[in-house]
Design a protein around this motif. Structure first.
Motif, PDB file in Angstrom:
ATOM      1  N   LEU A 110      12.989   4.572  10.773  1.00 34.22           N
ATOM      2  CA  LEU A 110      11.589   4.981  10.954  1.00 34.22           C
ATOM      3  C   LEU A 110      11.354   5.502  12.362  1.00 34.22           C
ATOM      4  CD1 LEU A 110       9.775   2.059   9.085  1.00 34.22           C
ATOM      5  CD2 LEU A 110       9.974   4.432   8.324  1.00 34.22           C
ATOM      6  N   LEU A 111      11.911   4.821  13.349  1.00 33.76           N
ATOM      7  CA  LEU A 111      11.775   5.278  14.731  1.00 33.76           C
ATOM      8  C   LEU A 111      12.457   6.628  14.930  1.00 33.76           C
ATOM      9  CD1 LEU A 111      12.422   1.850  16.474  1.00 33.76           C
ATOM     10  CD2 LEU A 111      10.295   3.158  16.642  1.00 33.76           C
ATOM     11  N   SER A 112      13.611   6.811  14.313  1.00 30.28           N
ATOM     12  CA  SER A 112      14.343   8.081  14.431  1.00 30.28           C
ATOM     13  C   SER A 112      13.549   9.234  13.832  1.00 30.28           C
ATOM     14  CB  SER A 112      15.706   7.972  13.744  1.00 30.28           C
ATOM     15  OG  SER A 112      16.514   6.977  14.350  1.00 30.28           O
ATOM     16  N   GLN A 113      12.711   8.919  12.849  1.00 33.74           N
ATOM     17  CA  GLN A 113      11.877   9.939  12.222  1.00 33.74           C
ATOM     18  C   GLN A 113      10.582  10.179  12.997  1.00 33.74           C
ATOM     19  OE1 GLN A 113      11.484   8.124   8.356  1.00 33.74           O
ATOM     20  NE2 GLN A 113      13.375   9.029   7.566  1.00 33.74           N
ATOM     21  N   ALA A 135      16.063  -1.953  19.352  1.00 35.42           N
ATOM     22  CA  ALA A 135      17.164  -1.936  20.326  1.00 35.42           C
ATOM     23  C   ALA A 135      18.253  -0.954  19.903  1.00 35.42           C
ATOM     24  CB  ALA A 135      17.742  -3.340  20.472  1.00 35.42           C
ATOM     25  N   ASP A 136      18.603  -0.960  18.619  1.00 35.76           N
ATOM     26  CA  ASP A 136      19.638  -0.043  18.135  1.00 35.76           C
ATOM     27  C   ASP A 136      19.194   1.411  18.289  1.00 35.76           C
ATOM     28  OD1 ASP A 136      21.204  -2.201  17.484  1.00 35.76           O
ATOM     29  OD2 ASP A 136      20.872  -2.074  15.318  1.00 35.76           O
ATOM     30  N   TYR A 137      17.924   1.657  18.042  1.00 41.92           N
ATOM     31  CA  TYR A 137      17.397   3.022  18.182  1.00 41.92           C
ATOM     32  C   TYR A 137      17.454   3.481  19.639  1.00 41.92           C
ATOM     33  CZ  TYR A 137      13.882   6.665  18.798  1.00 41.92           C
ATOM     34  OH  TYR A 137      13.230   7.811  19.163  1.00 41.92           O
ATOM     35  N   LEU A 138      16.996   2.630  20.552  1.00 41.22           N
ATOM     36  CA  LEU A 138      16.983   3.000  21.973  1.00 41.22           C
ATOM     37  C   LEU A 138      18.391   3.118  22.537  1.00 41.22           C
ATOM     38  CD1 LEU A 138      14.030   0.751  23.203  1.00 41.22           C
ATOM     39  CD2 LEU A 138      13.991   3.226  22.820  1.00 41.22           C
ATOM     40  N   ALA A 139      19.317   2.297  22.028  1.00 43.02           N
ATOM     41  CA  ALA A 139      20.685   2.291  22.552  1.00 43.02           C
ATOM     42  C   ALA A 139      21.445   3.570  22.223  1.00 43.02           C
ATOM     43  CB  ALA A 139      21.447   1.088  22.008  1.00 43.02           C
ATOM     44  N   ILE A 144      21.579   0.627  28.022  1.00 47.22           N
ATOM     45  CA  ILE A 144      20.905  -0.610  28.419  1.00 47.22           C
ATOM     46  C   ILE A 144      19.395  -0.453  28.171  1.00 47.22           C
ATOM     47  CG2 ILE A 144      20.549  -2.300  30.247  1.00 47.22           C
ATOM     48  CD1 ILE A 144      23.031  -1.295  31.618  1.00 47.22           C
ATOM     49  N   PRO A 145      18.962  -0.633  26.926  1.00 43.12           N
ATOM     50  CA  PRO A 145      17.532  -0.469  26.624  1.00 43.12           C
ATOM     51  C   PRO A 145      16.674  -1.511  27.327  1.00 43.12           C
ATOM     52  CG  PRO A 145      18.718  -1.407  24.737  1.00 43.12           C
ATOM     53  CD  PRO A 145      19.753  -1.001  25.743  1.00 43.12           C
ATOM     54  N   GLN A 146      15.568  -1.061  27.879  1.00 42.62           N
ATOM     55  CA  GLN A 146      14.665  -1.932  28.640  1.00 42.62           C
ATOM     56  C   GLN A 146      13.468  -2.297  27.755  1.00 42.62           C
ATOM     57  OE1 GLN A 146      15.483  -2.838  31.878  1.00 42.62           O
ATOM     58  NE2 GLN A 146      17.377  -1.662  31.650  1.00 42.62           N
ATOM     59  N   GLU A 180      25.367 -10.776  24.914  1.00 39.08           N
ATOM     60  CA  GLU A 180      26.609 -10.165  24.425  1.00 39.08           C
ATOM     61  C   GLU A 180      26.703  -8.692  24.812  1.00 39.08           C
ATOM     62  OE1 GLU A 180      26.346 -10.855  20.281  1.00 39.08           O
ATOM     63  OE2 GLU A 180      26.623 -13.035  20.432  1.00 39.08           O
ATOM     64  N   GLN A 181      25.558  -8.003  24.810  1.00 36.97           N
ATOM     65  CA  GLN A 181      25.543  -6.566  25.075  1.00 36.97           C
ATOM     66  C   GLN A 181      25.360  -6.235  26.556  1.00 36.97           C
ATOM     67  OE1 GLN A 181      26.139  -4.219  22.777  1.00 36.97           O
ATOM     68  NE2 GLN A 181      26.354  -5.726  21.140  1.00 36.97           N
ATOM     69  N   GLY A 182      25.061  -7.244  27.369  1.00 40.81           N
ATOM     70  CA  GLY A 182      24.773  -6.979  28.783  1.00 40.81           C
ATOM     71  C   GLY A 182      23.404  -6.357  28.989  1.00 40.81           C
TER      72      GLY A 182
END
Length: 318
Positions: A110-113, A135-139, A144-146, A180-182
């Motif tokens: 949805l965010l990608s759209q 988070a996956d969308y921003l990454a 490093i998504p804020q 885990e992702q930093g």
């Protein structure tokens, strides 16, 4: 994704004899996502109370998304901002973790759209799936998504998921994923009840540098101070995720929840804070959780949830 009758859920009053353009209600405005011709607000249901069951709470939140839609249908709506129905995602018995990842995938899409997702829980286990989707969308474009999480809730929901995820573990799950992702873990929890959280949870919140405020510190007189705390938190974040557990409200206001609050935080305090978040231009995603129709009275809690939806979206005045 479950199938349901769009026309049966999104139906309601049509005002006759009034100016049509000034008399629209949400059921007259919303469209199925498949008919989307521009970006807008996308409503998505997460029908799950497996997390509440695992957390030994009152089950029934899985019924919430459709019940709330029936109340939302008659909301006045004159905004030119498109609204779309994205359907329901159903968590089957004992398959909560998979459902959270499915929700994450749907939110990312949805965010990608270009849409603004508003997710209806379900138990507060919805939070991990919602956040993970953002988070996956921003990454995709930023390693490093804020993200800043703002949670209106009587509970920290920072419990350790020893026997799997539940409605009390989502923000611990998020903290673990961030480690885990930093990624930075930025979490603000407003409305915390000392009666609903052990000392171990307060210590964990402190160790994770959680910005929080007790329910007894959230009166109208405290509002300027709360706004300042919230402003300072938001200034550290590029993107915001807002999640509201309806048990943050007093039981007299929201009786239909999984864990009613003895004290809670009143709407007259919550609504100005939601407006502050909405107008920050950083809000990317929101969800509401823990509505339980089995314990509601005259759809009172559903109407409160609809009012919060109105506050988050700006209603018909944006």
């Amino acid at each position: 994704m479950s199938k349901f009758d769009f026309n049966q859920l999104w139906t309601g009053r049509v005002d006759q004899g009034e100016s049509p353009e000034l008399s629209m209600r949400l059921h007259q405005w919303i469209k199925p996502l498949s008919d989307a011709d521009s970006t807008g607000l996308a409503v998505l249901g997460f029908c799950s109370d497996e997390g509440v069951r695992r957390n030994q709470g009152r089950v029934g939140a899985a019924l919430a998304p459709n019940q709330i839609r029936q109340v939302l249908a008659n909301l006045p709506w004159s905004s030119q901002y498109p609204v779309y129905e994205a359907g329901n995602l159903v968590s089957t018995y004992q398959d909560l973790e998979s459902a959270q990842l499915q929700l994450a995938s749907q939110v990312t899409q949805l965010l990608s759209q270009g849409h603004f997702p508003l997710v209806w829980g379900g138990g507060h286990e919805v939070a991990y799936g919602s956040w993970r989707g953002l988070a996956d969308y921003l990454a995709i474009n930023n390693p490093i998504p804020q993200i800043g999480i703002i949670n209106f809730d009587a509970h920290f929901d920072l419990r350790t998921p020893i026997k799997g995820a539940n409605s009390g573990t989502p923000f611990y799950q998020i903290a673990q994923t961030c480690q885990e992702q930093g990624w930075p873990f930025r979490y603000c929890c407003l409305g915390v009840s000392e009666m609903a959280n052990t000392q171990a949870l307060f210590q964990r919140a402190k160790a994770l540098n959680v910005s929080y405020r007790l329910d007894k510190q959230m009166s109208l007189l405290d509002l300027p101070e709360i706004k300042e705390q919230l402003q300072q938190f938001m200034a550290q974040c590029e993107h915001l995720y807002l999640t509201i557990d309806l048990d943050v409200l007093p039981a007299s206001v929201a009786p239909g929840v999984s864990a009613p609050a003895a004290r809670g935080v009143n709407l007259e305090v919550l609504e100005p804070l939601i407006e502050l978040i909405r107008t920050s231009q950083k809000l990317r995603l929101a969800d509401l959780a823990e509505y339980n129709p089995n314990y509601d009275q005259d759809s009172q809690t559903a109407r409160v949830a609809a009012r919060l939806f109105y506050s988050i979206t700006g209603g018909s005045h944006e």
